[in-house]
Design a protein around this motif. Structure first.
Motif, PDB file in Angstrom:
ATOM      1  N   UNK A   1       0.811  -1.212   0.000  1.00  0.00           N
ATOM      2  CA  UNK A   1       0.000   0.000   0.000  1.00  0.00           C
ATOM      3  C   UNK A   1       0.844   1.262   0.000  1.00  0.00           C
ATOM      4  N   UNK A   2       1.943   1.240   0.764  1.00  0.00           N
ATOM      5  CA  UNK A   2       2.845   2.397   0.779  1.00  0.00           C
ATOM      6  C   UNK A   2       3.458   2.620  -0.602  1.00  0.00           C
ATOM      7  N   UNK A   3       3.871   1.524  -1.243  1.00  0.00           N
ATOM      8  CA  UNK A   3       4.465   1.632  -2.576  1.00  0.00           C
ATOM      9  C   UNK A   3       3.461   2.216  -3.560  1.00  0.00           C
ATOM     10  N   UNK A   4       2.202   1.765  -3.469  1.00  0.00           N
ATOM     11  CA  UNK A   4       1.181   2.286  -4.367  1.00  0.00           C
ATOM     12  C   UNK A   4       0.968   3.780  -4.180  1.00  0.00           C
ATOM     13  N   UNK A   5       0.926   4.219  -2.919  1.00  0.00           N
ATOM     14  CA  UNK A   5       0.725   5.649  -2.666  1.00  0.00           C
ATOM     15  C   UNK A   5       1.910   6.477  -3.168  1.00  0.00           C
ATOM     16  N   UNK A   6       3.110   5.963  -2.978  1.00  0.00           N
ATOM     17  CA  UNK A   6       4.288   6.672  -3.466  1.00  0.00           C
ATOM     18  C   UNK A   6       4.276   6.763  -4.992  1.00  0.00           C
ATOM     19  N   UNK A   7       3.914   5.664  -5.645  1.00  0.00           N
ATOM     20  CA  UNK A   7       3.879   5.651  -7.104  1.00  0.00           C
ATOM     21  C   UNK A   7       2.831   6.617  -7.645  1.00  0.00           C
ATOM     22  N   UNK A   8       1.698   6.711  -6.967  1.00  0.00           N
ATOM     23  CA  UNK A   8       0.666   7.648  -7.419  1.00  0.00           C
ATOM     24  C   UNK A   8       1.172   9.088  -7.316  1.00  0.00           C
ATOM     25  N   UNK A   9       1.882   9.404  -6.242  1.00  0.00           N
ATOM     26  CA  UNK A   9       2.384  10.765  -6.079  1.00  0.00           C
ATOM     27  C   UNK A   9       3.491  11.096  -7.077  1.00  0.00           C
ATOM     28  N   UNK A  10       4.149  10.068  -7.605  1.00  0.00           N
ATOM     29  CA  UNK A  10       5.209  10.327  -8.590  1.00  0.00           C
ATOM     30  C   UNK A  10       4.653  10.904  -9.882  1.00  0.00           C
ATOM     31  N   UNK A  11       3.342  10.846 -10.050  1.00  0.00           N
ATOM     32  CA  UNK A  11       2.750  11.433 -11.251  1.00  0.00           C
ATOM     33  C   UNK A  11       2.878  12.947 -11.281  1.00  0.00           C
ATOM     34  N   UNK A  12       3.261  13.534 -10.157  1.00  0.00           N
ATOM     35  CA  UNK A  12       3.463  14.979 -10.134  1.00  0.00           C
ATOM     36  C   UNK A  12       4.588  15.387 -11.092  1.00  0.00           C
ATOM     37  N   UNK A  13       5.436  14.435 -11.459  1.00  0.00           N
ATOM     38  CA  UNK A  13       6.511  14.738 -12.403  1.00  0.00           C
ATOM     39  C   UNK A  13       5.971  15.069 -13.795  1.00  0.00           C
ATOM     40  N   UNK A  14       4.684  14.834 -14.026  1.00  0.00           N
ATOM     41  CA  UNK A  14       4.101  15.240 -15.302  1.00  0.00           C
ATOM     42  C   UNK A  14       4.256  16.737 -15.533  1.00  0.00           C
ATOM     43  N   UNK A  15       4.304  17.502 -14.448  1.00  0.00           N
ATOM     44  CA  UNK A  15       4.467  18.946 -14.599  1.00  0.00           C
ATOM     45  C   UNK A  15       5.762  19.298 -15.312  1.00  0.00           C
ATOM     46  N   UNK A  16       6.778  18.440 -15.182  1.00  0.00           N
ATOM     47  CA  UNK A  16       8.037  18.711 -15.848  1.00  0.00           C
ATOM     48  C   UNK A  16       7.903  18.635 -17.367  1.00  0.00           C
ATOM     49  N   UNK A  17       6.844  17.977 -17.863  1.00  0.00           N
ATOM     50  CA  UNK A  17       6.626  17.936 -19.306  1.00  0.00           C
ATOM     51  C   UNK A  17       6.365  19.334 -19.869  1.00  0.00           C
ATOM     52  N   UNK A  18       5.902  20.236 -18.995  1.00  0.00           N
ATOM     53  CA  UNK A  18       5.632  21.598 -19.456  1.00  0.00           C
ATOM     54  C   UNK A  18       6.911  22.324 -19.851  1.00  0.00           C
ATOM     55  N   UNK A  19       8.070  21.809 -19.431  1.00  0.00           N
ATOM     56  CA  UNK A  19       9.335  22.462 -19.779  1.00  0.00           C
ATOM     57  C   UNK A  19       9.561  22.484 -21.286  1.00  0.00           C
ATOM     58  N   UNK A  20       8.924  21.557 -22.009  1.00  0.00           N
ATOM     59  CA  UNK A  20       9.080  21.549 -23.470  1.00  0.00           C
ATOM     60  C   UNK A  20       8.304  22.680 -24.136  1.00  0.00           C
ATOM     61  N   UNK A  21       7.362  23.261 -23.419  1.00  0.00           N
ATOM     62  CA  UNK A  21       6.451  24.209 -24.043  1.00  0.00           C
ATOM     63  C   UNK A  21       6.552  25.615 -23.479  1.00  0.00           C
ATOM     64  N   UNK A  22       7.276  25.809 -22.364  1.00  0.00           N
ATOM     65  CA  UNK A  22       7.335  27.123 -21.738  1.00  0.00           C
ATOM     66  C   UNK A  22       8.784  27.577 -21.612  1.00  0.00           C
ATOM     67  N   UNK A  23       9.024  28.805 -22.077  1.00  0.00           N
ATOM     68  CA  UNK A  23      10.376  29.343 -22.112  1.00  0.00           C
ATOM     69  C   UNK A  23      10.964  29.489 -20.710  1.00  0.00           C
ATOM     70  N   UNK A  24      10.128  29.845 -19.731  1.00  0.00           N
ATOM     71  CA  UNK A  24      10.628  30.049 -18.374  1.00  0.00           C
ATOM     72  C   UNK A  24      11.222  28.784 -17.772  1.00  0.00           C
TER      73      UNK A  24
END
Length: 440
Positions: A289-312
């Motif tokens: 259960x702990x592993x599952x919760x940690x893996x779900x929170x790792x989806x926050x790294x999706x925000x880093x995909x915005x680096x391809x589209x934003x100059x800042x």
């Protein structure tokens, strides 16, 4: 220039078969001649010169140079001769510097004409160029102002040498630019916009899943939530696979930080699905259960995909990459000061046994928490000194923290400005190319 002879009498058969007729090619740049063999021209570091090797007609040659003498096999370029001397020094030695007494922007226009960018300049000259652009206002400096006449070398299709490419290679290159360079075309911008929408939807779902009423809402609309999540993951997976397939170098693609982040963000969903199929779907199954919760929170790294589209975000990443030495130096400063002040604070507040022992400073690690929040001037107030010596030490800790944190900031700031200007010029160039494409 009286010696200049122009041969214009080409028969149709000669024009169709025009390719370097002689083994020696002469480049005439502003009246200064340079002789090279065909093999050297083919592999020449300057993109405009190397493209001459692929020309098969007078029309193609005159798109790259200002005039051509077939009898002498001589190509004339009406450009700054002294600037080209310095560019040739870069070809030979790998170091590119400004010509003394020549305007930085004028030399930069010569660089762009021959196919070079500001990144090829030495760091001191890059700073001079950035300062010059800042002085005149980068927002008012268009590509037309920088590049003089006919800068074909900066067209969006020139990231690949203009040799005889097969249809499949051209299609793969077009797909690569569509997925990797959001400003390269209208289709790339639409694709980037869709990707950003999926990232935002995914983040909203992730944030909403932590709300107290989320479990009840999820039970009522479980299928809808699963469909939205599956669609987002499917899009990210398909995008990552396509980008991998069209990449020029698969190994470089795998090593790229943003691609690693993509894999880290996508993998948890499939791991969660695999664990669910294996009979471990719950969140309270101990370690699983702990592993599952940690893996779900790792989806926050999706925000880093915005680096391809934003100059800042691109500027931030490039700045951190170039300033890693300064960042390490900053961390060393903080760690050394924290070790010294935490040991002294523990001694003054607890270790001297003067009858007023402060239990918040019972150990050096506990005192280190007080030191770091004091050096960064945060000051939560949960831990504070009570002795006179501790308070004097606290004042010294705050002042020294301000000084230590300020020392490397100047280097990081200048690097940030330089990276921002480079990326902004590149973005303006892509936007200009896109506008031309839309008008056509």
């Amino acid at each position: 220039m009286g010696e200049w002879t122009v041969a214009r009498s080409f028969s149709r058969a000669q024009v169709d078969k025009m390719k370097f007729g002689k083994s020696i090619c002469v480049l005439n740049v502003g009246g200064t001649r340079y002789a090279f063999t065909r093999e050297v021209i083919r592999d020449f570091p300057l993109r405009r010169v190397s493209r001459l090797h692929a020309c098969s007609s007078e029309k193609e040659v005159l798109e790259l140079c200002d005039d051509y003498d077939r009898d002498r096999n001589e190509f004339f370029f009406d450009r700054h001769a002294q600037a080209f001397v310095f560019i040739m020094l870069y070809v030979r030695s790998g170091k590119l510097r400004f010509v003394p007494g020549v305007c930085e922007l004028s030399f930069y226009s010569e660089m762009l004409y021959w196919g070079l960018e500001s990144a090829h300049l030495d760091s001191c000259c890059q700073k001079r160029l950035d300062d010059r652009m800042s002085d005149i206002g980068l927002d008012t400096l268009s590509e037309v102002d920088i590049v003089l006449s006919g800068d074909e070398s900066q067209s969006p299709d020139e990231s690949v040498p203009r040799t005889a490419l097969t249809g499949r290679v051209k299609w793969l290159e077009k797909m690569r630019k569509t997925f990797e360079e959001p400003n390269s075309s209208l289709a790339a911008q639409l694709l980037a916009s869709v990707s950003v929408i999926f990232v935002i939807v995914s983040m909203i779902m992730l944030c909403a899943s932590t709300l107290p009423d989320w479990d009840t809402a999820k039970k009522n609309t479980v299928e809808e939530h699963r469909i939205v999540e599956a669609v987002c993951i499917g899009w990210f997976t398909a995008e990552c696979i396509v980008r991998f397939l069209v990449a020029r170098d698969k190994w470089d693609f795998i090593r790229h930080p943003l691609n690693i982040i993509d894999v880290i963000a996508i993998t948890p969903y499939y791991v969660t699905m695999a664990m669910a199929r294996a009979g471990m779907p719950g969140a309270g199954l101990g370690v699983a259960g702990v592993i599952l919760r940690v893996l779900r929170m790792m989806r926050v790294f999706w925000l880093m995909k915005l680096a391809r589209h934003f100059l800042g975000l691109q500027t931030l990443g490039l700045t951190l990459t170039r300033c890693y030495r300064e960042m390490v130096m900053l961390m060393v400063f903080v760690c050394v000061a924290m070790a010294i002040y935490s040991a002294l604070a523990q001694l003054l507040e607890h270790g001297l046994d003067l009858g007023t022992q402060n239990q918040d400073y019972a150990s050096i690690p506990a005192a280190a928490w007080w030191v770091i929040i004091s050096m960064t001037t945060v000051g939560y107030g949960d831990v504070y000194p009570v002795t006179v010596g501790g308070r004097v030490l606290g004042g010294m800790c705050v002042v020294s923290g301000i000084v230590l944190l300020a020392l490397p900031i100047t280097f990081i700031y200048h690097s940030f400005v330089q990276c921002y200007n480079e990326l902004k010029v590149r973005s303006a160039r892509c936007a200009r190319s896109l506008s031309t494409e839309m008008l056509q």
